[in-house]
Design an enzyme around this catalytic site. Structure first.
Site, PDB file in Angstrom:
ATOM      1  N   LYS A 137      38.180  40.774  31.248  1.00  0.00           N
ATOM      2  CA  LYS A 137      38.485  41.954  30.438  1.00  0.00           C
ATOM      3  C   LYS A 137      39.655  42.759  30.969  1.00  0.00           C
ATOM      4  O   LYS A 137      40.194  43.585  30.263  1.00  0.00           O
ATOM      5  CB  LYS A 137      37.252  42.808  30.199  1.00  0.00           C
ATOM      6  CG  LYS A 137      36.528  43.347  31.405  1.00  0.00           C
ATOM      7  CD  LYS A 137      35.320  44.109  30.887  1.00  0.00           C
ATOM      8  CE  LYS A 137      34.184  44.128  31.868  1.00  0.00           C
ATOM      9  NZ  LYS A 137      34.533  44.711  33.171  1.00  0.00           N
ATOM     10  N   LYS A 181      38.951  31.956  33.490  1.00  0.00           N
ATOM     11  CA  LYS A 181      37.917  32.788  32.879  1.00  0.00           C
ATOM     12  C   LYS A 181      38.528  33.865  31.972  1.00  0.00           C
ATOM     13  O   LYS A 181      39.569  34.430  32.318  1.00  0.00           O
ATOM     14  CB  LYS A 181      37.123  33.410  34.039  1.00  0.00           C
ATOM     15  CG  LYS A 181      36.333  34.640  33.723  1.00  0.00           C
ATOM     16  CD  LYS A 181      35.626  35.148  34.951  1.00  0.00           C
ATOM     17  CE  LYS A 181      36.004  36.599  35.181  1.00  0.00           C
ATOM     18  NZ  LYS A 181      34.935  37.520  35.461  1.00  0.00           N
ATOM     19  N   LYS A 193      40.939  39.037  43.925  1.00  0.00           N
ATOM     20  CA  LYS A 193      41.389  40.393  43.626  1.00  0.00           C
ATOM     21  C   LYS A 193      42.378  40.908  44.659  1.00  0.00           C
ATOM     22  O   LYS A 193      43.254  41.703  44.327  1.00  0.00           O
ATOM     23  CB  LYS A 193      40.195  41.346  43.457  1.00  0.00           C
ATOM     24  CG  LYS A 193      39.377  40.996  42.221  1.00  0.00           C
ATOM     25  CD  LYS A 193      38.799  42.185  41.496  1.00  0.00           C
ATOM     26  CE  LYS A 193      38.301  41.726  40.130  1.00  0.00           C
ATOM     27  NZ  LYS A 193      37.477  42.685  39.429  1.00  0.00           N
TER      28      LYS A 193
HETATM   29  P1  ATP Z   1      37.229  42.169  35.315  1.00  0.00           P
HETATM   30  O1  ATP Z   1      38.282  41.410  34.581  1.00  0.00           O
HETATM   31  O2  ATP Z   1      37.450  43.647  35.296  1.00  0.00           O
HETATM   32  O3  ATP Z   1      36.915  41.626  36.661  1.00  0.00           O
HETATM   33  P2  ATP Z   1      35.134  40.778  33.939  1.00  0.00           P
HETATM   34  O4  ATP Z   1      35.574  40.423  32.559  1.00  0.00           O
HETATM   35  O5  ATP Z   1      35.109  39.687  34.928  1.00  0.00           O
HETATM   36  O6  ATP Z   1      35.929  42.037  34.449  1.00  0.00           O
HETATM   37  P3  ATP Z   1      32.684  41.989  34.820  1.00  0.00           P
HETATM   38  O7  ATP Z   1      32.447  43.436  34.640  1.00  0.00           O
HETATM   39  O8  ATP Z   1      33.125  41.521  36.158  1.00  0.00           O
HETATM   40  O9  ATP Z   1      33.724  41.431  33.756  1.00  0.00           O
HETATM   41  O10 ATP Z   1      31.411  41.175  34.379  1.00  0.00           O
HETATM   42  C1  ATP Z   1      30.405  41.610  33.513  1.00  0.00           C
HETATM   43  C2  ATP Z   1      29.460  40.476  33.212  1.00  0.00           C
HETATM   44  O11 ATP Z   1      30.075  39.570  32.296  1.00  0.00           O
HETATM   45  C3  ATP Z   1      29.070  39.645  34.421  1.00  0.00           C
HETATM   46  O12 ATP Z   1      27.726  39.220  34.276  1.00  0.00           O
HETATM   47  C4  ATP Z   1      29.976  38.470  34.350  1.00  0.00           C
HETATM   48  O13 ATP Z   1      29.451  37.348  35.009  1.00  0.00           O
HETATM   49  C5  ATP Z   1      30.057  38.254  32.845  1.00  0.00           C
HETATM   50  N1  ATP Z   1      31.309  37.624  32.470  1.00  0.00           N
HETATM   51  C6  ATP Z   1      32.540  38.122  32.704  1.00  0.00           C
HETATM   52  N2  ATP Z   1      33.481  37.320  32.197  1.00  0.00           N
HETATM   53  C7  ATP Z   1      32.821  36.259  31.651  1.00  0.00           C
HETATM   54  C8  ATP Z   1      33.244  35.085  30.975  1.00  0.00           C
HETATM   55  N3  ATP Z   1      34.520  34.831  30.771  1.00  0.00           N
HETATM   56  N4  ATP Z   1      32.314  34.221  30.541  1.00  0.00           N
HETATM   57  C9  ATP Z   1      31.003  34.472  30.732  1.00  0.00           C
HETATM   58  N5  ATP Z   1      30.527  35.576  31.357  1.00  0.00           N
HETATM   59  C10 ATP Z   1      31.414  36.463  31.815  1.00  0.00           C
END
Ligand code: ATP
Ligand code: LTN
Length: 327
Positions: A195, A192, A110
């Site tokens: 979002k 990954k 980040k």
């Molecule tokens: P950001 O992009 O804002 O960092 P993020 O998509 O990584 O967001 P988080 O809010 O960090 O989402 O994560 C929420 C939950 O979803 C966590 O338990 C994280 O491990 C899970 N998660 C996030 N992205 C994935 C993915 N691509 N596959 C499986 N689990 C995920």
């Protein structure tokens, strides 16, 4: 068992979040005492537009409910409505070394992505996460693979506190489902699905309309050898198989057999349909919740009150142990 997890209200809840997190929460809430939070204080580590953050908090909360998280069974709340999170965070930050925080992969990622805003919150993010978890005497934390390192740090902090001040915190265990722990981007299957990805085609939101879902799957990046098998050298197809399996309930092996000899085009359409079909009822419920903000406020308030009640007791114990005078 006591279960705790959270999601930051950034971007849109993706099918990665759904498969990696929410779907497991739904199973866990059946037989455990669960708390699920919208981690809006964590979201502040990257720049937010205040009005959008507020709207997204409602939207995420409505998506939680629409997915089937049940306020009668679980405590659902917004992190900033429970002030004990920040209070414990400060205390724990005095037991955490900067070196430990600088080693975190997410901090490095980040910082790299937000070079103009490497704020202190980005570094201390895992301490707040440890506070979230430890406030509630959590046994198990269901997260995706990307959060494993943060959880290990939360365990280290809990153990350190217990050693220094006497048995206080439950040392939490991670719960990372074997399948779907890392759903990858539809545009770059080695990364990954995130979002906050700026590329709209890379992610599928759980509230994307069906035609958009179909369009995104049709555009998904794969390879050129036209074999539908799950294998490390075929990240795009393997990702689509994982997504298909999570939404259709069919095992990956059985899907591989069924799609044998079929082309990628047909396969992508089937995956898109499985996702759109499974999300249809979720989207209908979402619209109903979003039309009733007063009801969302009521459920949020009730959740925060229940969470505060537990958090208050933990914090009272912690303050006594560390030598704060009684208030
Ligand atoms: P950001 O992009 O804002 O960092 P993020 O998509 O990584 O967001 P988080 O809010 O960090 O989402 O994560 C929420 C939950 O979803 C966590 O338990 C994280 O491990 C899970 N998660 C996030 N992205 C994935 C993915 N691509 N596959 C499986 N689990 C995920
Ligand atoms: N950092 C987590 C979200 C989160 C969380 C938590 C997860 C905030 N607090 C407590 C589990 C337990 C993430 O997924 N990015």
């Amino acid at each position: 068992m006591r279960i705790y997890s959270g999601i930051q209200p950034t971007g849109c809840l993706t099918i990665g979040n759904y498969i990696g997190a929410v779907k497991n929460w739904l199973e866990l809430q059946k037989e455990n005492e669960c708390l699920f939070a919208i981690a809006n204080q964590h979201a502040m580590t990257v720049k937010q537009v205040p009005q959008e953050l507020r709207e997204r908090t409602y939207s995420f909360f409505a998506q939680f409910l629409a997915c089937g998280l049940d306020p009668e069974k679980s405590i659902l709340y917004v992190q900033s409505n429970v002030p004990q999170h920040s209070e414990l965070c400060w205390i724990l930050s005095c037991l955490t070394y900067i070196g430990e925080l600088e080693r975190m992969t997410q901090f490095k990622d980040k910082s790299h992505k937000n070079e103009d805003n490497i704020n202190a919150g980005l570094l201390t993010y895992p301490v707040l996460m440890a506070a979230d978890i430890l406030l509630f005497a959590t046994d198990l934390v269901p997260v995706g693979k990307d959060q494993k390192q943060h959880l290990e740090l939360a365990r280290d902090i809990a153990i350190r506190f217990n050693n220094r001040y006497g048995e206080t915190f439950v040392v939490p265990e991670p719960y990372i489902a074997k399948q779907g722990a890392k759903i990858t981007s539809l545009q770059n299957p080695l990364e990954k699905m995130s979002k906050s990805d700026k590329d709209q085609n890379a992610t599928v939101s759980i509230i994307d309309p069906p035609d958009l879902i179909m369009k995104k799957f049709k555009r998904a990046v794969t390879d050129s050898d036209n074999r539908i098998v799950f294998s490390e050298d075929k990240p795009g197809i393997s990702n689509l198989l994982s997504i298909y399996s999570a939404f259709s309930g069919e095992s990956i092996e059985s899907a591989e057999r069924r799609f044998e000899g079929k082309g990628y085009g047909d396969f992508k359409i089937t995956v898109g349909e499985a996702v759109a079909d499974a999300l249809r009822p979720v989207q209908e419920k979402y619209a109903i919740y979003m039309a009733d903000k007063a009801e969302l406020d009521r459920i949020m308030k009730e959740g925060a009150e229940k969470a505060s009640h537990i958090a208050f007791r933990t914090l009272r114990k912690v303050k006594k142990k560390i030598g704060f005078v009684a208030d």
